[in-house]
Enzyme design. Structure first.
Site, PDB file in Angstrom:
ATOM      1  N   GLU A 199      -3.374   7.582  -4.267  1.00  0.00           N
ATOM      2  CA  GLU A 199      -3.536   6.375  -3.503  1.00  0.00           C
ATOM      3  C   GLU A 199      -3.300   5.135  -4.476  1.00  0.00           C
ATOM      4  O   GLU A 199      -4.051   5.055  -5.328  1.00  0.00           O
ATOM      5  CB  GLU A 199      -4.638   6.326  -2.619  1.00  0.00           C
ATOM      6  CG  GLU A 199      -4.822   5.018  -1.702  1.00  0.00           C
ATOM      7  CD  GLU A 199      -6.115   4.968  -0.905  1.00  0.00           C
ATOM      8  OE1 GLU A 199      -6.849   4.559  -1.676  1.00  0.00           O
ATOM      9  OE2 GLU A 199      -5.946   4.870   0.107  1.00  0.00           O
TER      10      GLU A 199
ATOM     11  N   TYR B  28       0.773  -0.989   0.022  1.00  0.00           N
ATOM     12  CA  TYR B  28       0.183  -0.147  -0.020  1.00  0.00           C
ATOM     13  C   TYR B  28       0.904   1.105  -0.211  1.00  0.00           C
ATOM     14  O   TYR B  28       1.928   1.436   0.690  1.00  0.00           O
ATOM     15  CB  TYR B  28      -0.919  -0.035   1.241  1.00  0.00           C
ATOM     16  CG  TYR B  28      -1.697   1.522   1.396  1.00  0.00           C
ATOM     17  CD1 TYR B  28      -3.029   1.367   0.898  1.00  0.00           C
ATOM     18  CD2 TYR B  28      -1.073   2.395   1.936  1.00  0.00           C
ATOM     19  CE1 TYR B  28      -3.690   2.673   0.800  1.00  0.00           C
ATOM     20  CE2 TYR B  28      -1.775   3.602   2.125  1.00  0.00           C
ATOM     21  CZ  TYR B  28      -3.161   3.721   1.273  1.00  0.00           C
ATOM     22  OH  TYR B  28      -3.869   4.888   1.592  1.00  0.00           O
TER      23      TYR B  28
END
Ligand code: GDP
Ligand code: MN
Length: 396
Positions: free
Chosen positions: A206, A118
């Site tokens: 993101e 992530y």
């Protein structure tokens, strides 16, 4: 301004970030052509068909599907295009899929394991700095990771005076447990990602997951990008990435009349000149026991035209049971605004809900007189508290 995954990836690629390559398609036939092209360009036999909507969690909702041959590409694309995709982020009504991204399969087997990471770059408002947030626990719900195992989420603060430093990118690669070629690739990836975020004046990039492939490449498999609308005048080429179909139709319409409108869940519509006053008005509605149905700033020129546009927007919301108009008359005199309200009311005709108008400032008394003598279902007030109490009274 939110954009689609395929658009975010195009921006990333233009800054040298390695991505899971793909081609966007609007029909099953285009999807098949895209898959053939990916085979020719990247020798990828398998592809993933990915629904393009402005919401995450598409995988969980059935909007990301692997296809192992051209028949499957066609099948999956026709299943996904046009579907009403429900994900944990869309709400129960879901979102209609207009396009799919046909992307190369990057989870192929090889000499080492694939790893989902992530990573996001965003503005930390409390610190007043950009941060890079990252975790070894990619691919899944990052909110869940943050809640259950917050120690697995790392944050790197960027000093705006010097920007991202080399040692920071190396620290990130190290903390992610990457060695050898993958470590070097990650250092490059982080630098390019930060440059993309910074140069485009974005408020968020993101990437979940960032993938370490089985041959130790690092690439962006997903891209959730939020471009700062207030900076778009510096990036006019990104304006065309806006997808109106993804936005609330009433908010789009309000934007066309230069009104700043945000829909909320309450039953008291409000129309105010100035954002600060609009927020104060919403507060006072709540204090008086009501719930605002919207935020609406009509800006500096509260004339019959803008008031009419405001009425039309507010009245599209079936939950609205009363409307509170709160105008501070400075340069725009209150009597002008009052006349504007009366004209707009008469033009629209039958407004089914009571209207409370509070006008304060230059010529407030004259304005109140105009409203009181108009013979319309409009109540006037000069004090804000008085207006808010009137609203609760007409609702009860
Ligand atoms: P999201 O669910 O909206 O966040 O969409 P993502 O783009 O993150 O994709 C969701 C999931 O699909 C990923 O976490 C992967 O597990 C899977 N996925 C994405 N790309 C590929 C691929 O190339 N091959 C395979 N086998 N799975 C993929
Ligand atoms: Mn994702």
């Amino acid at each position: 301004m939110n954009i689609h995954e395929y658009q975010g990836k195009a921006i990333l690629k233009s800054f040298g970030v390695r991505i899971q390559e793909g081609i966007v398609a609007e029909t099953p036939e285009q999807a098949v052509e895209a898959a053939k092209q990916l085979k020719a360009d990247f020798n990828s036999d398998w592809v993933v068909v990915k629904a393009q909507i402005h919401a995450g969690g598409r995988g969980k909702g059935g909007g990301v599907k692997l296809a192992k041959n051209l028949d499957e590409v066609k099948q999956r694309a026709s299943d996904i295009i046009g579907m009403q995709l429900v994900t944990p982020q869309t709400g129960p009504e879901g979102k209609k899929v207009g396009k799919v991204l046909i992307a190369q399969d990057v989870y192929y087997p090889g000499e080492s394991e694939t790893k989902e990471i992530y990573m996001s770059v965003l503005l930390d408002r409390a610190k007043g700095r950009n941060i890079i947030m990252y975790s070894t626990e990619g691919g899944m719900d990052i909110e869940e990771v943050a809640e259950k195992t917050p120690e697995l989420i790392f944050k790197e603060e960027i000093d705006p005076k010097v920007g991202l430093q080399g040692f920071q990118a190396r620290k990130i690669a190290f903390n992610l447990g990457l060695t050898g070629e993958a470590n070097k690739e990650m250092v490059k990836f982080v630098a390019a990602l930060y440059k993309a975020y910074d140069t485009t004046d974005s408020s968020m990039f993101e990437i979940n997951p960032v993938l370490k492939t089985s041959d130790n490449k690092i690439l962006a498999v997903d891209a959730k990008v939020d471009l700062d609308e207030n900076a778009l005048y510096r990036h006019k080429d990104y304006l065309e990435m806006r997808d109106f179909a993804e936005e609330d139709p009433t908010e789009v319409e309000a934007g066309k009349s230069n009104l700043n409108y945000v829909k909320l869940d309450g039953n008291v519509g409000c129309m105010v000149n100035g954002a600060g006053l609009a927020m104060a008005t919403m507060d006072i509605i709540k204090i008086a026991g009501g719930e605002p149905a919207n935020f609406l700033d009509v800006g500096g020129t509260a004339n019959a035209e803008t008031v009419k546009a405001g009425f039309n927007i507010i009245l599209q919301d079936p939950n609205v049971k009363a409307i509170l108009i709160n105008i501070f008359g400075g340069i725009v005199r209150c009597d002008r605004v009052a006349q504007g309200v009366i004209d707009a009311y008469k033009e629209i005709g039958n407004i089914p809900v009571p209207i409370i108008v509070r006008l304060q400032g230059t010529n407030a008394e004259e304005a109140k007189k105009l409203i009181d003598e108009s013979g319309l279902k409009v109540f006037s007030a000069i004090q804000l508290k008085e207006a808010a109490d009137l609203v609760t009274k007409v609702l009860s």
